[in-house]
Design a protein around this motif. Sequence first.
Motif, PDB file in Angstrom:
ATOM      1  N   UNK A  47      -0.940   2.043   5.457  1.00 46.91           N
ATOM      2  CA  UNK A  47      -2.144   1.900   4.644  1.00 46.91           C
ATOM      3  C   UNK A  47      -3.120   0.861   5.173  1.00 46.91           C
ATOM      4  N   UNK A  48      -2.632  -0.147   5.895  1.00 48.24           N
ATOM      5  CA  UNK A  48      -3.492  -1.257   6.324  1.00 48.24           C
ATOM      6  C   UNK A  48      -4.723  -0.809   7.107  1.00 48.24           C
ATOM      7  N   UNK A  73       9.565  -0.815   0.047  1.00 48.79           N
ATOM      8  CA  UNK A  73       8.740   0.270   0.576  1.00 48.79           C
ATOM      9  C   UNK A  73       7.269  -0.128   0.554  1.00 48.79           C
ATOM     10  N   UNK A  74       6.887  -0.891  -0.464  1.00 50.11           N
ATOM     11  CA  UNK A  74       5.509  -1.378  -0.574  1.00 50.11           C
ATOM     12  C   UNK A  74       5.105  -2.173   0.653  1.00 50.11           C
ATOM     13  N   UNK A  75       5.953  -3.079   1.095  1.00 51.95           N
ATOM     14  CA  UNK A  75       5.641  -3.909   2.256  1.00 51.95           C
ATOM     15  C   UNK A  75       5.559  -3.078   3.529  1.00 51.95           C
ATOM     16  N   UNK A  76       6.559  -2.249   3.775  1.00 53.88           N
ATOM     17  CA  UNK A  76       6.621  -1.493   5.021  1.00 53.88           C
ATOM     18  C   UNK A  76       5.483  -0.485   5.120  1.00 53.88           C
ATOM     19  N   UNK A  98      10.178   0.885  12.309  1.00 52.95           N
ATOM     20  CA  UNK A  98      11.441   1.132  12.998  1.00 52.95           C
ATOM     21  C   UNK A  98      12.185   2.245  12.275  1.00 52.95           C
ATOM     22  N   UNK A  99      12.317   3.386  12.934  1.00 57.93           N
ATOM     23  CA  UNK A  99      13.024   4.527  12.361  1.00 57.93           C
ATOM     24  C   UNK A  99      14.418   4.590  12.980  1.00 57.93           C
ATOM     25  N   UNK A 152      11.675  -2.428   9.272  1.00 56.55           N
ATOM     26  CA  UNK A 152      12.787  -1.508   9.013  1.00 56.55           C
ATOM     27  C   UNK A 152      13.022  -1.428   7.515  1.00 56.55           C
ATOM     28  N   UNK A 153      12.770  -0.273   6.928  1.00 56.93           N
ATOM     29  CA  UNK A 153      13.002  -0.061   5.502  1.00 56.93           C
ATOM     30  C   UNK A 153      14.423   0.435   5.284  1.00 56.93           C
ATOM     31  N   UNK A 154      15.187  -0.305   4.476  1.00 58.57           N
ATOM     32  CA  UNK A 154      16.583   0.049   4.207  1.00 58.57           C
ATOM     33  C   UNK A 154      16.813   0.100   2.695  1.00 58.57           C
TER      34      UNK A 154
END
Length: 300
Positions: free
Chosen positions: A237-238, A228-231, A91-92, A279-281
């Motif tokens: 990367x997955x 950031x690692x999770x997102x 989500x950007x 969503x990375x915040x």
Amino acid sequence: MPSTAGIFVPVRINTKKKKLKEFEDEAEELARVPRVSRIPQKEKAHHSSQGMEGCVHSSTAHGPSPKGNSHHVAGSPEKKDGEINHADRRFHAENEYPTRFSLQEMEIDIGSWICLACPTSTRKCRDCKQYEGHEDSLVIAIHGECLTEKTRKRSAIGVFYGRGNAGNISWPVPGKDDHSHTTQIADLTACLRALRNATLIIEKRSKMMRKGKVLMPLNTFVIKTDSEYLVRSLTEWLPKWKKNGWKTCKGVPVANADMFKLLETGIIMVEMVVQVKFWLVPKENNLEATCLAKMALMME
């Protein structure tokens, strides 16, 4: 009750014997159409004097956003060969909202839940100072916290749905082995719990619909995190890891591969009904979930 940077966060400590009925009751409340915010009666009277029916924050039937996206704020991910592109799960917010929206203004309180703001909303409510919200796009905030002490390591998770929500989770990650307690594992655990509870919401709504209730369809679960690692793992990367036999580009086995496999399965299950976005915040925009995780460490 903790207070972080001026934000008051009601906390419910989640235990192994947590009563799911409370959470199901919240899911039933969520299904009300339309939702009216819980403002005091005297403020509702103020609205009435202006010929209005109350502080309503539903925005579900208007055109595309200013950026040209579809009506739903998070958009509909495209499928290729029957599968959703992992990158489309990101989500950007900067692509969805005009520059006048701050990160805080993109989230709207609806009762004890949080939804995404409508990017076409131009004026805030006179009483609650919020823009209109898309009730079909729910925000689930998650956080994993790890604490290193002299003799051991501990970790905990926080999952935040909204102020006073019975589904809010403040839970210590079990395990005496130090390898079980890392920030990365805690973040992955929080995400797994959020996906599990998303299925509970979906199941509860399905039961209600079978009983003849007319519900507002859910479109998206937006999982908000400061990891950031999770997102990046789930949206970038997955697919590369899977193609390489769960090895990195350096040929090293992927850390926490079993958890990522579980996460992908959980996402696919939820996406049979509702879209999932990540969503990375910045950390300062994820204080509620962070507070819940820290509380679990304090109470342990």
